[in-house]
Design an enzyme around this catalytic site. Sequence first.
Site, PDB file in Angstrom:
ATOM      1  CB  SER A 126      38.935 -12.541  -8.321  1.00 41.11           C
ATOM      2  OG  SER A 126      37.697 -13.185  -8.181  1.00 41.11           O
ATOM      3  CD  GLU A 128      34.619 -17.493 -10.034  1.00 37.17           C
ATOM      4  OE1 GLU A 128      33.796 -16.955  -9.260  1.00 37.17           O
ATOM      5  OE2 GLU A 128      34.366 -18.538 -10.661  1.00 37.17           O
ATOM      6  CE1 TYR A 152      37.232 -12.102 -13.725  1.00 38.59           C
ATOM      7  CE2 TYR A 152      37.141 -13.561 -11.823  1.00 38.59           C
ATOM      8  CZ  TYR A 152      37.274 -12.308 -12.360  1.00 38.59           C
ATOM      9  OH  TYR A 152      37.467 -11.233 -11.515  1.00 38.59           O
TER      10      TYR A 152
HETATM   11  N1  GDD Z   1      25.307 -12.655 -13.209  1.00 46.97           N
HETATM   12  C1  GDD Z   1      24.306 -13.460 -12.818  1.00 46.97           C
HETATM   13  N2  GDD Z   1      23.097 -13.386 -13.477  1.00 46.97           N
HETATM   14  N3  GDD Z   1      24.510 -14.308 -11.803  1.00 46.97           N
HETATM   15  C2  GDD Z   1      23.486 -15.103 -11.404  1.00 46.97           C
HETATM   16  C3  GDD Z   1      22.230 -15.065 -12.021  1.00 46.97           C
HETATM   17  C4  GDD Z   1      22.029 -14.173 -13.127  1.00 46.97           C
HETATM   18  O1  GDD Z   1      20.972 -14.093 -13.723  1.00 46.97           O
HETATM   19  N4  GDD Z   1      21.427 -15.966 -11.405  1.00 46.97           N
HETATM   20  C5  GDD Z   1      22.136 -16.537 -10.436  1.00 46.97           C
HETATM   21  N5  GDD Z   1      23.400 -16.029 -10.423  1.00 46.97           N
HETATM   22  C6  GDD Z   1      24.490 -16.440  -9.524  1.00 46.97           C
HETATM   23  C7  GDD Z   1      25.773 -16.847 -10.228  1.00 46.97           C
HETATM   24  O2  GDD Z   1      25.664 -18.179 -10.753  1.00 46.97           O
HETATM   25  C8  GDD Z   1      26.768 -16.723  -9.070  1.00 46.97           C
HETATM   26  O3  GDD Z   1      26.720 -17.885  -8.282  1.00 46.97           O
HETATM   27  C9  GDD Z   1      26.216 -15.536  -8.272  1.00 46.97           C
HETATM   28  O4  GDD Z   1      24.875 -15.327  -8.728  1.00 46.97           O
HETATM   29  C10 GDD Z   1      27.014 -14.241  -8.412  1.00 46.97           C
HETATM   30  O5  GDD Z   1      27.176 -13.982  -9.778  1.00 46.97           O
HETATM   31  P1  GDD Z   1      27.793 -12.586 -10.292  1.00 46.97           P
HETATM   32  O6  GDD Z   1      27.083 -11.446  -9.675  1.00 46.97           O
HETATM   33  O7  GDD Z   1      27.831 -12.649 -11.772  1.00 46.97           O
HETATM   34  O8  GDD Z   1      29.268 -12.560  -9.658  1.00 46.97           O
HETATM   35  P2  GDD Z   1      30.422 -13.687  -9.599  1.00 46.97           P
HETATM   36  O9  GDD Z   1      30.483 -14.182  -8.190  1.00 46.97           O
HETATM   37  O10 GDD Z   1      30.290 -14.680 -10.661  1.00 46.97           O
HETATM   38  O11 GDD Z   1      31.716 -12.822  -9.931  1.00 46.97           O
HETATM   39  C11 GDD Z   1      31.936 -11.534  -9.353  1.00 46.97           C
HETATM   40  O12 GDD Z   1      32.682 -11.656  -8.163  1.00 46.97           O
HETATM   41  C12 GDD Z   1      34.038 -12.106  -8.331  1.00 46.97           C
HETATM   42  C13 GDD Z   1      34.665 -12.162  -6.921  1.00 46.97           C
HETATM   43  O13 GDD Z   1      34.300 -13.373  -6.326  1.00 46.97           O
HETATM   44  C14 GDD Z   1      32.651 -10.670 -10.392  1.00 46.97           C
HETATM   45  O14 GDD Z   1      32.677  -9.342  -9.923  1.00 46.97           O
HETATM   46  C15 GDD Z   1      34.083 -11.109 -10.608  1.00 46.97           C
HETATM   47  O15 GDD Z   1      34.743 -10.182 -11.472  1.00 46.97           O
HETATM   48  C16 GDD Z   1      34.778 -11.138  -9.245  1.00 46.97           C
HETATM   49  O16 GDD Z   1      36.128 -11.529  -9.385  1.00 46.97           O
END
Ligand code: GDD
Length: 325
Positions: A126, A128, A152
Amino acid sequence: MKKKAFITGIAGQDGSYLAELLTKKGYKVFGIIRRNSTVEHQKSRLEHLDKDVEISYGDLLNESSLHQLLKKIQPNEIYNLAAQSHVRVSFEIPQFTIKTNALGVANILEAYRLNSRNAKFYQASSSEMFGRSVDKDGYQRETTPFQPTSPYGCAKVFAFNMVKHYRIAYKLFACNGILFNHESPRRGSNFVTNKVVKTAVRIKLGLEKKLKLGNINSYRDWGHSKDYVEAMRLILNYKKPDDWVIATGQTRSVKQMTDYVFNKLKLNKKKHIFIDKKYFRPEELKYLRGDSTKAKKYLKWKPNYRFEEMLDEMIDFWMDHYERS
Ligand code: GDD
């Protein structure tokens, strides 16, 4: 003879699109799902494929089932997509995340090495893992050092290194796909894109009033899951095992993504969006933008979906969903 693929995490967004892709390409597909107290919806993303895929109960933390299944199936390709995949949740359940995303990978690698070493192995690594690290030109690529910012991310770095180690030590065809964020209508609705789209559609239809978000100033490189599962297949069908960055090369803030959805639905952001500290993370990964030059050059992979097209597809999905119900 039909090629055989074994997919962990088959019931998820990527697992279901990958199963769809591989069955279309003539593979026989096998997968494992965890036992859940509510059977409803567990296989909802796979129902249309029921005839073509064989599902067993299994878990990355239950080593005996991994050994037995790999021994019996003798797959040509193994895709390890199972994980505790939510970054914010990993701060709440760090040990479970580490067990599944790190130890779980060690478990499946051992099952692979001992029972089906002629298979090719794909690990869902990832973006991440990059965490705080960005190259001077503003991109992350295969050579960018990892500086993870979450339990993670730390667990995924461990798994990445184990895959590379098994490749070198045991001469296995073990690969890492370093995938940047990828979305679709099948995305879990606690990830930010689908949360925003689903809630905005509900607001539009009068079913909800508020959208509560965390940090809207972080940047992500968002692609479409369908394009990214194609990259997984290409990675395992390349002539040698390697590690690959898969991304669109474009980055947008959560705020910009939300603006697009609200404008598209002609909704007033000021009226409906609220910032809630509950959704902030103890440490935030602020910026992601991937450089997939290597995958484009050698795998001939490129993303087909545009960002707006992907969000439009998600909006249409939720509109249809609520209009039907
Ligand atoms: N989930 C979520 N919910 N994220 C939020 C929110 C909310 O209410 N508000 C703001 N965010 C911001 C998070 O802080 C982060 O910066 C961004 O939105 C994306 O969050 P997510 O959609 O939860 O994805 P992620 O980037 O943390 O992780 C995803 O991508 C990774 C690859 O970079 C996941 O799919 C991981 O499994 C994957 O590895």
